[in-house]
Design a protein around this motif. Structure first.
Motif, PDB file in Angstrom:
ATOM      1  N   LEU A  19       0.831  -1.192   0.000  1.00 15.78           N
ATOM      2  CA  LEU A  19       0.000   0.000   0.000  1.00 15.78           C
ATOM      3  C   LEU A  19       0.869   1.248   0.000  1.00 15.78           C
ATOM      4  O   LEU A  19       1.767   1.387   0.832  1.00 15.78           O
ATOM      5  CB  LEU A  19      -0.900  -0.016   1.248  1.00 15.78           C
ATOM      6  CG  LEU A  19      -1.945   1.076   1.411  1.00 15.78           C
ATOM      7  CD1 LEU A  19      -2.945   1.042   0.263  1.00 15.78           C
ATOM      8  CD2 LEU A  19      -2.680   0.891   2.742  1.00 15.78           C
ATOM      9  N   SER A  20       0.615   2.157  -0.931  1.00 16.87           N
ATOM     10  CA  SER A  20       1.294   3.444  -0.959  1.00 16.87           C
ATOM     11  C   SER A  20       0.501   4.448  -0.137  1.00 16.87           C
ATOM     12  O   SER A  20      -0.738   4.477  -0.201  1.00 16.87           O
ATOM     13  CB  SER A  20       1.426   3.943  -2.407  1.00 16.87           C
ATOM     14  OG  SER A  20       2.227   3.061  -3.164  1.00 16.87           O
ATOM     15  N   LEU A  21       1.206   5.258   0.617  1.00 15.46           N
ATOM     16  CA  LEU A  21       0.561   6.151   1.575  1.00 15.46           C
ATOM     17  C   LEU A  21       0.951   7.596   1.315  1.00 15.46           C
ATOM     18  O   LEU A  21       2.055   7.878   0.831  1.00 15.46           O
ATOM     19  CB  LEU A  21       0.951   5.749   3.003  1.00 15.46           C
ATOM     20  CG  LEU A  21       0.683   4.287   3.352  1.00 15.46           C
ATOM     21  CD1 LEU A  21       1.406   3.878   4.616  1.00 15.46           C
ATOM     22  CD2 LEU A  21      -0.815   4.036   3.482  1.00 15.46           C
ATOM     23  N   VAL A  22       0.058   8.530   1.639  1.00 18.11           N
ATOM     24  CA  VAL A  22       0.319   9.945   1.416  1.00 18.11           C
ATOM     25  C   VAL A  22       0.724  10.601   2.736  1.00 18.11           C
ATOM     26  O   VAL A  22       0.404  10.099   3.819  1.00 18.11           O
ATOM     27  CB  VAL A  22      -0.922  10.649   0.825  1.00 18.11           C
ATOM     28  CG1 VAL A  22      -1.286  10.019  -0.515  1.00 18.11           C
ATOM     29  CG2 VAL A  22      -2.112  10.573   1.778  1.00 18.11           C
ATOM     30  N   PRO A  23       1.414  11.736   2.680  1.00 21.72           N
ATOM     31  CA  PRO A  23       1.895  12.369   3.909  1.00 21.72           C
ATOM     32  C   PRO A  23       0.805  12.901   4.822  1.00 21.72           C
ATOM     33  O   PRO A  23       0.999  12.969   6.034  1.00 21.72           O
ATOM     34  CB  PRO A  23       2.759  13.531   3.378  1.00 21.72           C
ATOM     35  CG  PRO A  23       3.105  13.147   1.989  1.00 21.72           C
ATOM     36  CD  PRO A  23       1.947  12.365   1.477  1.00 21.72           C
ATOM     37  N   GLY A  24      -0.349  13.288   4.292  1.00 18.03           N
ATOM     38  CA  GLY A  24      -1.401  13.873   5.116  1.00 18.03           C
ATOM     39  C   GLY A  24      -2.367  12.843   5.654  1.00 18.03           C
ATOM     40  O   GLY A  24      -1.987  11.904   6.348  1.00 18.03           O
ATOM     41  N   VAL A  25      -3.642  12.989   5.326  1.00 19.10           N
ATOM     42  CA  VAL A  25      -4.693  12.111   5.831  1.00 19.10           C
ATOM     43  C   VAL A  25      -4.883  10.909   4.908  1.00 19.10           C
ATOM     44  O   VAL A  25      -5.049  11.068   3.691  1.00 19.10           O
ATOM     45  CB  VAL A  25      -6.022  12.866   5.985  1.00 19.10           C
ATOM     46  CG1 VAL A  25      -7.150  11.903   6.377  1.00 19.10           C
ATOM     47  CG2 VAL A  25      -5.890  13.958   7.033  1.00 19.10           C
ATOM     48  N   ASN A  26      -4.842   9.725   5.476  1.00 15.25           N
ATOM     49  CA  ASN A  26      -5.164   8.485   4.773  1.00 15.25           C
ATOM     50  C   ASN A  26      -6.445   7.942   5.391  1.00 15.25           C
ATOM     51  O   ASN A  26      -6.436   7.451   6.530  1.00 15.25           O
ATOM     52  CB  ASN A  26      -4.028   7.472   4.916  1.00 15.25           C
ATOM     53  CG  ASN A  26      -2.748   7.908   4.229  1.00 15.25           C
ATOM     54  OD1 ASN A  26      -2.479   7.540   3.083  1.00 15.25           O
ATOM     55  ND2 ASN A  26      -1.940   8.702   4.915  1.00 15.25           N
ATOM     56  N   LEU A  27      -7.532   8.051   4.647  1.00  8.12           N
ATOM     57  CA  LEU A  27      -8.845   7.635   5.141  1.00  8.12           C
ATOM     58  C   LEU A  27      -9.109   6.194   4.713  1.00  8.12           C
ATOM     59  O   LEU A  27      -9.144   5.882   3.521  1.00  8.12           O
ATOM     60  CB  LEU A  27      -9.932   8.556   4.585  1.00  8.12           C
ATOM     61  CG  LEU A  27     -11.364   8.284   5.040  1.00  8.12           C
ATOM     62  CD1 LEU A  27     -11.502   8.507   6.533  1.00  8.12           C
ATOM     63  CD2 LEU A  27     -12.339   9.160   4.279  1.00  8.12           C
ATOM     64  N   ILE A  28      -9.261   5.304   5.689  1.00  7.47           N
ATOM     65  CA  ILE A  28      -9.470   3.877   5.415  1.00  7.47           C
ATOM     66  C   ILE A  28     -10.952   3.576   5.583  1.00  7.47           C
ATOM     67  O   ILE A  28     -11.506   3.643   6.689  1.00  7.47           O
ATOM     68  CB  ILE A  28      -8.625   3.017   6.362  1.00  7.47           C
ATOM     69  CG1 ILE A  28      -7.154   3.409   6.253  1.00  7.47           C
ATOM     70  CG2 ILE A  28      -8.800   1.537   6.047  1.00  7.47           C
ATOM     71  CD1 ILE A  28      -6.266   2.788   7.312  1.00  7.47           C
ATOM     72  N   VAL A  29     -11.613   3.236   4.469  1.00  5.51           N
ATOM     73  CA  VAL A  29     -13.069   3.117   4.420  1.00  5.51           C
ATOM     74  C   VAL A  29     -13.471   1.681   4.128  1.00  5.51           C
ATOM     75  O   VAL A  29     -12.818   0.982   3.351  1.00  5.51           O
ATOM     76  CB  VAL A  29     -13.647   4.048   3.329  1.00  5.51           C
ATOM     77  CG1 VAL A  29     -15.168   4.038   3.367  1.00  5.51           C
ATOM     78  CG2 VAL A  29     -13.129   5.466   3.502  1.00  5.51           C
ATOM     79  N   GLY A  30     -14.555   1.247   4.728  1.00  4.76           N
ATOM     80  CA  GLY A  30     -15.080  -0.088   4.454  1.00  4.76           C
ATOM     81  C   GLY A  30     -16.103  -0.490   5.485  1.00  4.76           C
ATOM     82  O   GLY A  30     -16.236   0.153   6.530  1.00  4.76           O
ATOM     83  N   ASP A  31     -16.847  -1.553   5.191  1.00  7.85           N
ATOM     84  CA  ASP A  31     -17.829  -2.057   6.142  1.00  7.85           C
ATOM     85  C   ASP A  31     -17.114  -2.684   7.341  1.00  7.85           C
ATOM     86  O   ASP A  31     -15.887  -2.846   7.336  1.00  7.85           O
ATOM     87  CB  ASP A  31     -18.733  -3.103   5.468  1.00  7.85           C
ATOM     88  CG  ASP A  31     -19.623  -2.488   4.398  1.00  7.85           C
ATOM     89  OD1 ASP A  31     -19.928  -1.281   4.515  1.00  7.85           O
ATOM     90  OD2 ASP A  31     -19.989  -3.200   3.443  1.00  7.85           O
ATOM     91  N   ASN A  32     -17.881  -3.061   8.346  1.00 11.22           N
ATOM     92  CA  ASN A  32     -17.306  -3.713   9.524  1.00 11.22           C
ATOM     93  C   ASN A  32     -16.691  -5.062   9.150  1.00 11.22           C
ATOM     94  O   ASN A  32     -17.167  -5.752   8.234  1.00 11.22           O
ATOM     95  CB  ASN A  32     -18.380  -3.917  10.593  1.00 11.22           C
ATOM     96  CG  ASN A  32     -18.818  -2.595  11.205  1.00 11.22           C
ATOM     97  OD1 ASN A  32     -18.021  -1.672  11.354  1.00 11.22           O
ATOM     98  ND2 ASN A  32     -20.092  -2.496  11.562  1.00 11.22           N
ATOM     99  N   ALA A  33     -15.640  -5.442   9.894  1.00  8.14           N
ATOM    100  CA  ALA A  33     -14.991  -6.754   9.764  1.00  8.14           C
ATOM    101  C   ALA A  33     -14.386  -6.986   8.385  1.00  8.14           C
ATOM    102  O   ALA A  33     -14.320  -8.128   7.913  1.00  8.14           O
ATOM    103  CB  ALA A  33     -15.976  -7.874  10.094  1.00  8.14           C
ATOM    104  N   GLN A  34     -13.896  -5.940   7.740  1.00  8.70           N
ATOM    105  CA  GLN A  34     -13.254  -6.088   6.435  1.00  8.70           C
ATOM    106  C   GLN A  34     -11.732  -5.989   6.520  1.00  8.70           C
ATOM    107  O   GLN A  34     -11.033  -6.381   5.593  1.00  8.70           O
ATOM    108  CB  GLN A  34     -13.781  -5.024   5.465  1.00  8.70           C
ATOM    109  CG  GLN A  34     -15.276  -5.099   5.217  1.00  8.70           C
ATOM    110  CD  GLN A  34     -15.713  -6.446   4.691  1.00  8.70           C
ATOM    111  OE1 GLN A  34     -15.221  -6.908   3.657  1.00  8.70           O
ATOM    112  NE2 GLN A  34     -16.623  -7.093   5.396  1.00  8.70           N
TER     113      GLN A  34
END
Length: 366
Positions: A19-34
């Motif tokens: 996974l490539s990441l950015v310096p600011g905000v990394n928003l991790i989105v998904g349903d529960n238990a994913q």
């Protein structure tokens, strides 16, 4: 301080991930238990050398796999660095690497990837038992002071050994022979823990008080009060004084420990109280006050790491925003405009505009 990539093999529900990441905000989105929290857990493990969810390495390894391999690349301390951890399903000890060089313990990771974790359970950290509050102090100090991490690890082993002696000596009285040596060393290492904890809590109290005052519009004054071994009259005294006072407590509780089969003296029972003015938050604080004070503690922890290391620590927010009302959400979001931040949530809403969105589904990135 910024993570640039995170790589996982057979970690939790991730088979293989880069996974490539950015310096600011990394928003991790998904349903529960994913697998959203699993990503934060991996980052936290590479930062501290331990999981915030389990003490068992086997729990971190994907079902059916023999080992898990997690690593990251980051810019820290003015240069590119790498951290790697390999965990085994067998009794084989884990392997930690810094810049490709194998390390003896997690203490070597101190200051390389500093992080502050905030999860829903932390919102009530001031209301429950003392253990989570001790963990809060220990997690921060292990990142700030490598010597503290070593002392804490030694104290934990000594405490466990003494506890076994007290539990089993009835069947084997000879086990009591080394007890005086254990007590002496417990007092020596315990004095180190108490000295560090007292100074850290004093600084944390000042920083958290400033955040809470801003949060409440200057209406409330938050302070923290440290509680340790009762015979330690001044936790800011020299370590040799604290050592002597711990020994006094051990001697006065010697008979009680033998009768109860438990270790009754030492900083493993430490705690701290949060107060708003003269009011103890634990006993009389409203739910809103408790949550506001907890947020202030975490922001203060981040501030102290930043001051000490000269770099912004990585902030890990695990589904915290959904637990807060609009006012407290605004306060937290206003504090994350600098540094690298990872936020997990099921419904991104307004935070989706802050930075990169990472969509997780069943251990994969869409």
């Amino acid at each position: 301080m910024n993570l640039t990539t995170l790589t996982l093999y057979d970690f939790r529900n991730y088979g293989a991930l880069q996974l490539s990441l950015v310096p600011g905000v990394n928003l991790i989105v998904g349903d529960n238990a994913q697998g959203k929290t699993n990503l934060l857990e991996a980052i936290s493990y590479l930062s501290t050398g331990r999981s915030f969810r389990t003490a068992r390495a086997q729990d971190l390894i994907r079902f059916g796999a023999e080992f898990a391999d997690l690593s990251c690349r980051l810019f820290s301390q003015g240069r590119e660095q790498s951290i790697r951890a390999v965990l085994f399903a067998s009794r084989r000890p884990r392997q930690l690497y810094l810049g490709g060089v194998k390390q003896k313990s997690a203490a070597a990771l101190s200051g390389v990837l500093s992080s502050v974790l905030f999860c829903p359970e932390d919102l009530m950290i001031l209301k429950g038992s003392a253990a989570p509050r001790r963990k809060l102090i220990d997690t921060a100090l292990c990142q700030l002071r490598p010597g503290y991490a070593q002392a804490l690890a030694e104290y934990t082993k000594l405490y466990e050994s003494k506890s076994r002696i007290l539990k089993d000596y009835h069947e084997n009285p000879s086990l009591l022979e080394p007890l005086p040596e254990f007590n002496t060393r417990l007092a020596q290492v315990g004095a180190i823990l108490i000295a560090h904890r007292a100074r850290y809590l004093r600084a944390l109290s000042e920083a958290a008080g400033a955040y809470h005052s801003e949060f409440s519009g200057g209406k409330e004054h938050l302070t923290l009060e440290y509680h340790t071994v009762s015979t330690v009259t001044d936790p800011f005294a020299e370590k040799k004084v604290i050592f002597s006072q711990i020994l006094d407590h051990q001697q006065s509780h010697y008979r009680a420990e033998l009768e109860s089969g438990q270790c009754l003296t030492g900083p493993h029972k430490d705690d701290f109280d949060a107060r708003l003015g003269e009011m103890p938050v634990k006993s009389f604080g409203s739910q809103g006050q408790i949550r506001t004070a907890a947020i202030s503690l975490k922001l203060a922890e981040r501030e102290l790491l930043r001051r000490d290391m000269g770099e912004e620590p990585v902030l890990l927010l695990d589904d915290v925003l959904s637990e807060l009302d609009a006012m407290r959400q605004d306060f937290v979001l206003n504090q994350i405009k600098s540094g690298q931040v990872f936020i997990t949530c099921c419904e991104p809403g307004r935070v989706s505009q802050l930075g990169q969105s990472i969509v997780v589904e069943n251990g994969s990135i869409l």
